[in-house]
Design an enzyme around this catalytic site. Structure first.
Site, short mmCIF file in Angstrom:
data_model
loop_
_atom_site.label_atom_id
_atom_site.label_comp_id
_atom_site.label_asym_id
_atom_site.label_seq_id
_atom_site.Cartn_x
_atom_site.Cartn_y
_atom_site.Cartn_z
N GLU A 132 45.64 3.26 48.21
CA GLU A 132 46.64 4.51 48.27
C GLU A 132 46.56 5.41 49.60
O GLU A 132 47.37 5.64 50.24
CB GLU A 132 46.22 5.75 47.22
CG GLU A 132 46.43 5.06 45.76
CD GLU A 132 47.86 4.36 45.64
OE1 GLU A 132 48.64 4.94 46.11
OE2 GLU A 132 47.81 3.46 44.61
N HIS B 72 49.01 3.56 51.74
CA HIS B 72 50.27 3.87 51.67
C HIS B 72 50.61 5.41 52.59
O HIS B 72 51.66 5.66 53.44
CB HIS B 72 50.61 4.41 50.22
CG HIS B 72 50.95 3.15 49.22
ND1 HIS B 72 51.94 2.35 49.51
CD2 HIS B 72 50.42 2.74 48.27
CE1 HIS B 72 51.97 1.29 48.90
NE2 HIS B 72 51.06 1.79 47.80
ZN LIG Z 1 50.65 0.87 46.10
#
Ligand SMILES: [Zn+2]
Length: 709
Positions: free
Chosen positions: A489, A492
Site C-alpha cells: 500500500e 501506491h
Molecule cells: Zn494494490
C-alpha cells in the site's frame, strides 16, 4: 495559436449562472495541505453538498458549451478538467469514510448518491454539444503547440468521450442502449442462476465416514447446513466460487473428494434451469456486437483502449510465453504428487480432486512456517517506521515526521508529514491499520487531495489496512503477509507522493488498470531486503533480529506448487480473453451449450497446459468476474499477471543494479513513479529498464524453472 499556455478563462463565461458554493466543501480546507477537517464535517453535510456540487458542475459545463468564443484547449479541455472541483472534494472525503469508517447514515447516502453520480458523469461524457467542442480542439491538435501532458489530457478527454459513444449516430446510440439493457438483464440472470446453482450443487453426504479428515467443527457446520436446508441428519458441504474447494485437502475419502470437486466443476452446466452456458454465449455475442458498433473487432479491444496492453493479442502473447515453463512445472509437480500418493498407500495417479491434498502434505513437510514463530518480530509501528518508511528514506531520501495536530476520523489513524530529498514538504500521509466492524475488507490507498501544479496542491494520501488488532496493552504484532501488504500500500502511496503533474486527472496513480498495481508490487520487494529487514524485524521482547532461516522459509514456500497456482489463473485469464476476442459472427456461431463446452475446451487445449490435471480457477460457466457484471473484469483478468510480470522484471533490474540505493530509487522515481498517466506505459518501462518487459523473472520468482541439480 498557442492555446495550451492560456489559463482557463472562467471569468469570461457565464459566471452569473454558476451557483454560489456554500458550506464546508465550498473551498479547499484551511488545514495544512488542505487536509480534511473532520471536526467541521458532519454526516448531514454530504447529501446537500453532493446536490450543490453536481449543480455547480452542470453549470460549469453549460458555461463551456455556451461560450461564444471558438473552442480552445483552455476554454474547453482545461475548463472541463477544472470543473467539478467541489464535487471531487465532497466525493473524496465521503468515499474515504464509507470505506474505512462507515455508519448507517453514510450507507444510506451512498445507496442514494452512487446512481446519481454515475448518471451525472454520463450526462457530461455524452453531452453532444460538449463533444463537438472537444472534437474541434482535437481536430486542430497537429497545428497546436502543446506540452506532452497537455496532449495527453486532450487525447484522454477525447478518447473517453468516444469510448462512451459520442461519435455514434443516433441510430447506433439506440442500438448500444438496447444492447446495454439486454446485457444488464442477462448478466443479472447469470448471477442469479449461478447463486442458485452454487447452492443447489452443494455436496450432500449421508454417511459421516465420508467426511473423515474434517475437523469436528467442520463436520458440525456441515450438519447445521444440512438442517438449515431441510435434510436433517445428513451433511452438506457448500460450494465456494472457485474450481478447487477449500475442504478438499482435509478429506481422506477419495470418492468424497471426487464428488465434491465434480459438484463444483459442473455446478452450472447440467442442462437444468440454472445452466448458465446460453447466457454466456449471448453475453459474448452482445459485447462483440457493441464493439462492432464502435468499429472495433472485439470486446477486448473496446475495453482495453486505455490499458497498457491495449489489445487482446498482446495479453494472449504474454500468457503464451509462460506456457512452456508452466507446463513443465505442472508435469513435475504431478510426478512429485504421484510419488507422495504411492508413499501414502494409494494406487492411482493424481487427479484435480487429489492435488491440493497431496500438495498440502508436501508443503507441510517441507515448507511449513509456524506463523507464531515470525509474528513476534513484526510490530506494526516498527514495521511502518523502521521498515516501510525507512526503505523510502534509503531509496528516495524521504523523511517523515509524525504529527498530532491534525483531526482524524478515528483514534487509530496516525498522520505524518512527508519531506522530500531536499527537505521540502512533499505531502501528508494518513495510516489507518486496524480491522474495525465499520471498515470494509482488504487494503487500499487513495488521496484526500490530488497533486496538481495547476491548483498548486500537494498530495494528501491515506493507506487503509485490516490488521487484526491485539487487545490494549498487548504488542500490536502482524503476520508477514500483512507486512507485505503494508509495503504494497505504501508503494501506491509513493506513486501518489512523487506525482509531478499539472492536471490531477493524470496525476500519480491515475493510471491504467493493468499498470496501477505495478509500483505497489515493486515496493513489496523491500520487505525482505536484508538491510531493511535488519532494521525493522526485531523481537518485541528481546530486540533480537529475525533469524535468516525464517525468511528463507517464507521465500521457499512462495515457490511451491506454482505450476498449479499460476496455471489455474493463467487458464482463467485465457478464457476471459478468448471469450472477449471473438468477432460478432464468431460469437454468434457459439449458440448451444455444447458449443460453449467445445469452445472452452478447444481454447484451453490450444494454450498447451496440463488442463485435465490443472483446470482453470473458474470455468466459463461460473466465471462471475467476467460474466456477472456489464463491465467488471471482462478482458481484464490478465491484469493481475501482467502487473506481476512488470513487478518481477523491475525487481530483477534493481537487483542487477545494486539493489537498495538512492541512485536506483531516484531513477525509478524519475522514470516511473513521477510520471502519473502522462505517457505510454511501454515507453515508461523502457525508460526505466532500458528494454521492454520480460516474463522470465516472474517465472523464476515463482520457481517455474528447472530445479537446480
Ligand atoms: Zn494494490
Amino acid at each position: 495559436m498557442n492555446t495550451a499556455s492560456e489559463l482557463p478563462d472562467t471569468q469570461t463565461t457565464a459566471d452569473a449562472a454558476i451557483p454560489q458554493a456554500t458550506g464546508y466543501f465550498a473551498s479547499r480546507s484551511d488545514l495544512p495541505f488542505h487536509a480534511p477537517d473532520f471536526t467541521r464535517i458532519s454526516d448531514d453535510d454530504y447529501a446537500p453538498a453532493f446536490a450543490q456540487a453536481m449543480a455547480i458542475q452542470n453549470a460549469e459545463i453549460a458555461a463551456i458549451v455556451n461560450n461564444p468564443a471558438a473552442p480552445t484547449f483552455a476554454n474547453t479541455i482545461v475548463a472541463m478538467e477544472t470543473s467539478g472541483q467541489m464535487l471531487s472534494r465532497v466525493a473524496t472525503v465521503f468515499f474515504a469514510l464509507t470505506g474505512a469508517n462507515t455508519n448507517d447514515t453514510l450507507k444510506a447516502i451512498d445507496a442514494d448518491i452512487s446512481p446519481k453520480l454515475s448518471a451525472h458523469g454520463d450526462a457530461i461524457t455524452l453531452n453532444p454539444e460538449l463533444f463537438a467542442r472537444v472534437q474541434a480542439v482535437y481536430d486542430k491538435r497537429a497545428a497546436m503547440s502543446m506540452t506532452p501532458e497537455d496532449a495527453k489530457l486532450l487525447e484522454e478527454t477525447y478518447d473517453s468521450m468516444v469510448h462512451a459513444g459520442a461519435k455514434l449516430t443516433p441510430a447506433q446510440k439506440e442500438q448500444v442502449k438496447a444492447i446495454n439493457t439486454r446485457l444488464s438483464t442477462i448478466t443479472t440472470e447469470f448471477s442469479q442462476r449461478l447463486v442458485q446453482a452454487t447452492k443447489d450443487n452443494a455436496l450432500v453426504v449421508e454417511d459421516k465416514a465420508m467426511l473423515a479428515g474434517l475437523s469436528d467443527a467442520e463436520i458440525e457446520s456441515a450438519a447445521k447446513t444440512a438442517t438449515s436446508r431441510g435434510v436433517d441428519g445428513k451433511y452438506v458441504i457448500a460450494l465456494q466460487n472457485t474450481t478447487q474447494q477449500p475442504l478438499l485437502p482435509s478429506m481422506e475419502n477419495r470418492d468424497a473428494r471426487e464428488k465434491l470437486f465434480m459438484a463444483g466443476f459442473h455446478r452450472a452446466d447440467k442442462g437444468d434451469a440454472n445452466d448458465t452456458r446460453t447466457l454466456i454465449a449471448e453475453v459474448a455475442k452482445l459485447r462483440a456486437q457493441k464493439a462492432a458498433l464502435f468499429g472495433l473487432p472485439d470486446w477486448a479491444s473496446y475495453v482495453m483502449y486505455d490499458r497498457m496492453a491495449k489489445n487482446p493479442k498482446t495479453a494472449l502473447d504474454f500468457m503464451q510465453q509462460m506456457v512452456p515453463a508452466l507446463a513443465a512445472t505442472q508435469r513435475r509437480e504431478a510426478a512429485m504428487l504421484n510419488t507422495e500418493i504411492k508413499a501414502d498407500g494409494g494406487n492411482y495417479e493424481v487427479q484435480p480432486w487429489d492435488w491440493d491434498r497431496y500438495a498440502e502434505k508436501v508443503r507441510k513437510a517441507k515448507y511449513d512456517l509456524d506463523e507464531s514463530a515470525t509474528r513476534p518480530y513484526f510490530q506494526v509501528d516498527r514495521v511502518l517506521e523502521d521498515g516501510v518508511l525507512f526503505a523510502a528514506n534509503k531509496l528516495y531520501g524521504l523523511t517523515f515526521k509524525k504529527r498530532t495536530d491534525l483531526p482524524v476520523y478515528h483514534p487509530d489513524v496516525t498522520t505524518y508529514t512527508v519531506f522530500d530529498r531536499d527537505g521540502s514538504e512533499l505531502g501528508l500521509f494518513y495510516f489507518d491499520p486496524f480491522q474495525r466492524d465499520n471498515k470494509r475488507g482488504g487494503a487500499w490507498m487513495s488521496n484526500y487531495v490530488d497533486q496538481s501544479h495547476l491548483y498548486g496542491t500537494k498530495p494528501v494520501i491515506y493507506n487503509v489496512l485490516n490488521i487484526p488488532k491485539a487487545p490494549d496493552g498487548e504488542p500490536k504484532l502482524v503476520s508477514f503477509d500483512n507486512v507485505e501488504t503494508m509495503f504494497h500500500e505504501f508503494g501506491h502511496a509513493l506513486h501518489g507522493f512523487f506525482a509531478n503533474q499539472k492536471y490531477s486527472s493524470l496525476s500519480g496513480t491515475a493510471t491504467a488498470r493493468d499498470f496501477v498495481e505495478y509500483p505497489s508490487q515493486v515496493n513489496e520487494m523491500w520487505a525482505a531486503d536484508p538491510v531493511i529487514l535488519a532494521n525493522y524485524a526485531k523481537h518485541y521482547k528481546t530486540g533480537a533480529q529475525i533469524p535468516a532461516e525464517l525468511i528463507q522459509k517464507i521465500d521457499a514456500a512462495s515457490k511451491f506448487n506454482q505450476g498449479y497456482a499460476l496455471g489455474e489463473v493463467v487458464e482463467a485469464a485465457l478464457l476471459d480473453m478468448k471469450w472477449h476476442s471473438l468477432s460478432a459472427p464468431q460469437a454468434a456461431a457459439i449458440d448451444t451449450p455444447e458449443k460453449v463446452n467445445v469452445f472452452e475446451r478447444k481454447s484451453l487445449q490450444e494454450l498447451g497446459l496440463e488442463i485435465d490435471l490443472v483446470p482453470p480457477r473458474y470455468r466459463s460457466s461460473y466465471f462471475s468476474h467476467i460474466f456477472s457484471d456489464p463491465t467488471g473484469y471482462s478482458a481484464g483478468y490478465y491484469s493481475y499477471l501482467w502487473t506481476e510480470m512488470l513487478d518481477r522484471d523491475s525487481r530483477a533490474w534493481f537487483r542487477a543494479n545494486g539493489g537498495l540505493t538512492r541512485a536506483n530509487g531516484d531513477h525509478y522515481r524519475d522514470t516511473v513513479l513521477s510520471r502519473g498517466g502522462t505517457m505510454d506505459y511501454f515507453q515508461m518501462f523502457q525508460n526505466f529498464a532500458g528494454r521492454q518487459p520480460n516474463v522470465q523473472p516472474m517465472l523464476e520468482a515463482r520457481g517455474l524453472t528447472e530445479p537446480k541439480k
